[in-house]
Design a protein around this motif. Structure first.
Motif, mmCIF file in Angstrom:
data_model
loop_
_atom_site.group_PDB
_atom_site.id
_atom_site.type_symbol
_atom_site.label_atom_id
_atom_site.label_comp_id
_atom_site.label_asym_id
_atom_site.label_seq_id
_atom_site.Cartn_x
_atom_site.Cartn_y
_atom_site.Cartn_z
ATOM 1 N N TRP A 1 0.736 -1.175 0.082
ATOM 2 C CA TRP A 1 -0.049 -0.023 0.069
ATOM 3 C C TRP A 1 0.839 1.213 -0.033
ATOM 4 O O TRP A 1 0.525 2.362 -0.748
ATOM 5 N N LYS B 1 0.978 4.233 -2.896
ATOM 6 C CA LYS B 1 0.953 5.766 -2.698
ATOM 7 C C LYS B 1 2.201 6.387 -2.895
ATOM 8 O O LYS B 1 2.231 7.556 -3.574
ATOM 9 N N ASN C 1 2.442 6.548 -7.179
ATOM 10 C CA ASN C 1 1.288 7.026 -7.613
ATOM 11 C C ASN C 1 0.848 6.761 -9.118
ATOM 12 O O ASN C 1 0.619 7.932 -9.681
#
Length: 304
Positions: free
Chosen positions: A292, A296, A299
């Motif tokens: 995760w 992030k 992106n």
């Protein structure tokens, strides 16, 4: 002006390579800029106007590398007080995409340029650099331009991460081997500057090659993802000029690597964003949390 230090740099067509060649020339160094795209480009002409010497070089070809070395040696002969001071392996390529998507040609070229290309250049210049090291006032060095991806592999950067991790490992070994000769080997990690280089200029065309390479089963799974990602990334290179690099932190850190009397093994530029995520990725968190965090950080557009 009497020139005393010569620097040979590969990958000077744009981005970091062009910027360090230009600034080094302005600072009074004898600069040899290796240009994959030849010596009649706007980038080459701009460097010539700064009294840098430009030369066409393809680091994947031994004969081309040897030609570059011979040219450097011939010009230095015209400057009797000048010695080869540094070789900067900046030439690099990057294709973003899952390993399964990348064609054998893309994978092999990534390793051939980023790792084997640097090795070819060092092999060609090592004897001259060692000769320079006999003069204690020269303090010569090899600077290999690496990447954060060599420290922390990321999805979509498999072959690129492998090439840069290999470059870092080889640089450490080279540093230990050449220390006895007074020759420094070090790595420079510049951080993110994609929008200031042509690294992604072939991403869209390579995306087309990836789609073409897939089997019918793979194409159903991946075609839309590949096209969306490559169009997103390719837009970053559309308006990039050869002289777009203007990040002072990157430049100042590189010139520390170039000029420090006792250079460190690694010089690294980290924005607050890089520092934040890379430190988080070192934490012993569950793998799902790790993935995760990487999503992030990277992106990229997510296509299900």
């Amino acid at each position: 002006m009497s020139l005393t230090k010569a620097v040979a740099i590969t990958g000077c067509d744009s981005g970091l390579g062009w910027a360090i060649a230009a600034r080094s020339a302005r600072q009074g160094l004898l600069i040899f800029a290796g240009m994959l795209q030849g010596t009649d480009t706007d980038a080459s002409l701009a460097l010539k106007n700064l009294c840098a010497h430009t030369y066409p070089i393809d680091v994947t070809k031994t004969d081309s590398v040897i030609g570059f070395r011979d040219y450097v040696q011939d010009v230095i002969k015209d400057h009797p007080n000048c010695k080869l001071y540094a070789v900067v392996n900046n030439a690099g390529v990057m294709t973003i995409g899952d390993y399964e998507w990348q064609t054998p040609k893309i994978i092999e070229n990534t390793i051939n340029v980023n790792l084997l290309g640097a090795m070819r250049v060092v092999s060609a210049f090592l004897p001259e650099l060692r000769k320079s090291a006999t003069n204690r006032s020269i303090n010569p060095r090899i600077i290999n331009v690496a990447s954060h991806c060599g420290l922390q592999p990321l999805p979509g950067f498999g072959p690129y991460s492998a090439s840069k991790a290999g470059l870092l490992a080889w640089t450490r070994s080279l540093r230990l081997e050449q220390r006895q000769h007074g020759l420094h080997a070090l790595a420079f990690i510049p951080g993110g500057f994609v929008n200031s280089s042509n690294l992604l200029s072939y991403q869209i065309s390579q995306g087309e090659d990836m789609v073409e390479y897939l089997s019918e089963e793979q194409r159903v799974l991946y075609e839309k993802k590949i096209k969306t990602l490559c169009n997103y990334l390719g837009s970053a290179a559309n308006s990039t000029r050869f002289d777009s690099m203007n990040d002072e932190n990157i430049m100042e850190t590189f010139f520390k690597a170039l000029n420090d009397e006792n250079p460190k093994e690694l010089y690294k530029v980290e924005s607050w964003r890089y520092m934040f995520y890379y430190n988080l990725l070192k934490l012993p968190v569950p793998e799902a949390m790790h993935q995760w965090l990487i999503k992030k950080f990277v992106n990229f557009p997510q296509i299900e």
